[in-house]
Design a protein around this motif. Structure first.
Motif, PDB file in Angstrom:
ATOM      1  N   LEU A 177      -5.917  27.638   1.035  1.00  8.86           N
ATOM      2  CA  LEU A 177      -6.843  28.560   1.918  1.00  8.86           C
ATOM      3  C   LEU A 177      -8.405  28.178   1.740  1.00  8.86           C
ATOM      4  O   LEU A 177      -9.361  28.306   2.185  1.00  8.86           O
ATOM      5  N   SER A 178      -8.442  28.481   0.735  1.00 12.42           N
ATOM      6  CA  SER A 178     -10.254  28.875   0.069  1.00 12.42           C
ATOM      7  C   SER A 178     -10.715  27.845   0.226  1.00 12.42           C
ATOM      8  O   SER A 178     -12.391  27.668   0.739  1.00 12.42           O
ATOM      9  N   GLU A 179      -9.688  26.126   0.266  1.00  6.47           N
ATOM     10  CA  GLU A 179     -11.032  25.162   0.300  1.00  6.47           C
ATOM     11  C   GLU A 179     -11.159  25.052   2.403  1.00  6.47           C
ATOM     12  O   GLU A 179     -12.034  24.430   2.321  1.00  6.47           O
ATOM     13  N   GLU A 180      -9.771  25.230   2.148  1.00  5.02           N
ATOM     14  CA  GLU A 180     -10.030  25.049   4.159  1.00  5.02           C
ATOM     15  C   GLU A 180     -11.418  26.119   5.087  1.00  5.02           C
ATOM     16  O   GLU A 180     -12.145  25.662   5.350  1.00  5.02           O
ATOM     17  N   VAL A 181     -11.359  26.861   4.186  1.00  7.58           N
ATOM     18  CA  VAL A 181     -12.567  28.270   4.553  1.00  7.58           C
ATOM     19  C   VAL A 181     -13.840  27.509   4.275  1.00  7.58           C
ATOM     20  O   VAL A 181     -14.317  27.692   5.057  1.00  7.58           O
TER      21      VAL A 181
ATOM     22  N   ASN B  38      -9.486  25.986  12.726  1.00  8.68           N
ATOM     23  CA  ASN B  38      -8.232  25.898  13.388  1.00  8.68           C
ATOM     24  C   ASN B  38      -6.839  25.650  12.238  1.00  8.68           C
ATOM     25  O   ASN B  38      -6.181  26.264  11.496  1.00  8.68           O
ATOM     26  N   ASP B  39      -7.314  24.855  11.416  1.00  4.63           N
ATOM     27  CA  ASP B  39      -7.030  24.594  10.073  1.00  4.63           C
ATOM     28  C   ASP B  39      -6.736  26.051   9.063  1.00  4.63           C
ATOM     29  O   ASP B  39      -6.024  25.600   7.898  1.00  4.63           O
ATOM     30  N   ALA B  40      -8.241  26.254   9.063  1.00  7.56           N
ATOM     31  CA  ALA B  40      -8.058  27.070   7.985  1.00  7.56           C
ATOM     32  C   ALA B  40      -6.839  28.355   8.672  1.00  7.56           C
ATOM     33  O   ALA B  40      -6.841  29.525   7.199  1.00  7.56           O
ATOM     34  N   LEU B  41      -7.193  28.945   9.878  1.00  6.00           N
ATOM     35  CA  LEU B  41      -6.950  30.229  10.429  1.00  6.00           C
ATOM     36  C   LEU B  41      -5.080  30.002   9.661  1.00  6.00           C
ATOM     37  O   LEU B  41      -3.972  30.446   9.936  1.00  6.00           O
ATOM     38  N   GLU B  42      -4.318  28.033  10.525  1.00  3.04           N
ATOM     39  CA  GLU B  42      -3.148  27.758   9.720  1.00  3.04           C
ATOM     40  C   GLU B  42      -3.043  28.045   8.245  1.00  3.04           C
ATOM     41  O   GLU B  42      -1.716  27.825   7.746  1.00  3.04           O
ATOM     42  N   ALA B  43      -3.164  27.673   7.631  1.00  2.00           N
ATOM     43  CA  ALA B  43      -3.452  27.645   6.228  1.00  2.00           C
ATOM     44  C   ALA B  43      -3.547  29.559   5.929  1.00  2.00           C
ATOM     45  O   ALA B  43      -2.422  29.823   4.663  1.00  2.00           O
ATOM     46  N   TYR B  44      -4.239  29.857   6.640  1.00  2.00           N
ATOM     47  CA  TYR B  44      -3.869  31.544   6.134  1.00  2.00           C
ATOM     48  C   TYR B  44      -2.951  32.047   6.485  1.00  2.00           C
ATOM     49  O   TYR B  44      -1.884  33.075   5.862  1.00  2.00           O
ATOM     50  N   ASN B  45      -2.127  31.770   7.647  1.00  2.00           N
ATOM     51  CA  ASN B  45      -1.371  32.348   8.317  1.00  2.00           C
ATOM     52  C   ASN B  45       0.322  31.616   7.387  1.00  2.00           C
ATOM     53  O   ASN B  45       1.257  32.267   7.559  1.00  2.00           O
ATOM     54  N   SER B  46      -0.182  30.587   6.669  1.00  2.00           N
ATOM     55  CA  SER B  46       1.614  29.865   6.163  1.00  2.00           C
ATOM     56  C   SER B  46       1.528  31.140   4.577  1.00  2.00           C
ATOM     57  O   SER B  46       2.107  30.663   3.630  1.00  2.00           O
ATOM     58  N   VAL B  47      -0.204  31.578   4.380  1.00  2.00           N
ATOM     59  CA  VAL B  47       0.179  31.926   3.065  1.00  2.00           C
ATOM     60  C   VAL B  47       1.104  33.506   2.859  1.00  2.00           C
ATOM     61  O   VAL B  47       0.970  34.026   3.642  1.00  2.00           O
TER      62      VAL B  47
ATOM     63  N   GLY C  31      -0.550  31.659  -5.644  1.00  2.00           N
ATOM     64  CA  GLY C  31      -1.960  31.381  -5.700  1.00  2.00           C
ATOM     65  C   GLY C  31      -2.511  29.374  -5.516  1.00  2.00           C
ATOM     66  O   GLY C  31      -3.695  29.508  -5.081  1.00  2.00           O
ATOM     67  N   THR C  32      -1.337  28.355  -5.237  1.00  2.00           N
ATOM     68  CA  THR C  32      -1.793  27.219  -4.506  1.00  2.00           C
ATOM     69  C   THR C  32      -1.978  27.450  -3.393  1.00  2.00           C
ATOM     70  O   THR C  32      -2.552  26.258  -2.632  1.00  2.00           O
TER      71      THR C  32
ATOM     72  N   LEU D  89     -13.057  33.642  10.446  1.00  2.00           N
ATOM     73  CA  LEU D  89     -12.790  33.110   8.614  1.00  2.00           C
ATOM     74  C   LEU D  89     -13.290  33.961   7.844  1.00  2.00           C
ATOM     75  O   LEU D  89     -12.571  34.221   7.119  1.00  2.00           O
ATOM     76  N   GLN D  90     -14.567  35.032   7.972  1.00  2.00           N
ATOM     77  CA  GLN D  90     -15.169  36.173   7.453  1.00  2.00           C
ATOM     78  C   GLN D  90     -13.634  37.135   7.355  1.00  2.00           C
ATOM     79  O   GLN D  90     -13.723  37.813   6.191  1.00  2.00           O
ATOM     80  N   LYS D  91     -13.403  37.506   8.694  1.00  2.00           N
ATOM     81  CA  LYS D  91     -11.956  38.365   8.406  1.00  2.00           C
ATOM     82  C   LYS D  91     -10.977  37.545   7.305  1.00  2.00           C
ATOM     83  O   LYS D  91     -10.511  38.557   7.035  1.00  2.00           O
ATOM     84  N   ILE D  92     -10.626  36.207   7.735  1.00  2.00           N
ATOM     85  CA  ILE D  92      -9.693  35.981   6.921  1.00  2.00           C
ATOM     86  C   ILE D  92      -9.978  36.495   5.240  1.00  2.00           C
ATOM     87  O   ILE D  92      -9.191  36.836   4.627  1.00  2.00           O
ATOM     88  N   VAL D  93     -11.200  36.059   4.823  1.00  2.00           N
ATOM     89  CA  VAL D  93     -12.161  36.563   3.303  1.00  2.00           C
ATOM     90  C   VAL D  93     -11.718  37.357   3.141  1.00  2.00           C
ATOM     91  O   VAL D  93     -11.485  38.167   2.135  1.00  2.00           O
TER      92      VAL D  93
END
Length: 87
Positions: free
Chosen positions: A42-46, A19-28, A36-37, A75-79
């Motif tokens: 996002l990379s750290e969360e994933v 969920n944290d990774a998805l939220e980070a992705y949605n905020s990019v 870049g930050t 997660l793979q979809k996000i990547v």
């Protein structure tokens, strides 16, 4: 009983990590000056979510295993989306 509790806690950690990774992705926002930050975060969360999922898979029930595998696919979809965007 402690084994069941550990199993549930590891599953919940994997669920929260995803969920944290998805939220980070949605905020990019690609056009943002902090892009870049945002990608680094996002990379750290994933990566953390993958680690939590792998830990949870070690002792997951069959039902949990199916859900954890779905988290991995999410997660793979996000990547994949991030990699497509950067090309």
């Amino acid at each position: 009983m402690p084994y069941h509790k550990d199993k549930q806690q590891s599953f919940q950690a994997a669920q929260q990590g995803t969920n944290d990774a998805l939220e980070a992705y949605n905020s990019v926002i690609k056009e943002d000056a902090d892009y870049g930050t945002q990608l680094k975060h996002l990379s750290e969360e994933v990566n953390e979510a993958y680690e939590q999922i792998n830990n949870a898979l070690e002792n997951a029930s069959e039902t949990q295993r199916h859900r954890l595998e779905q988290y991995q696919r999410d997660l793979q979809k996000i990547v994949n989306k991030v990699n497509e965007t950067d090309e």
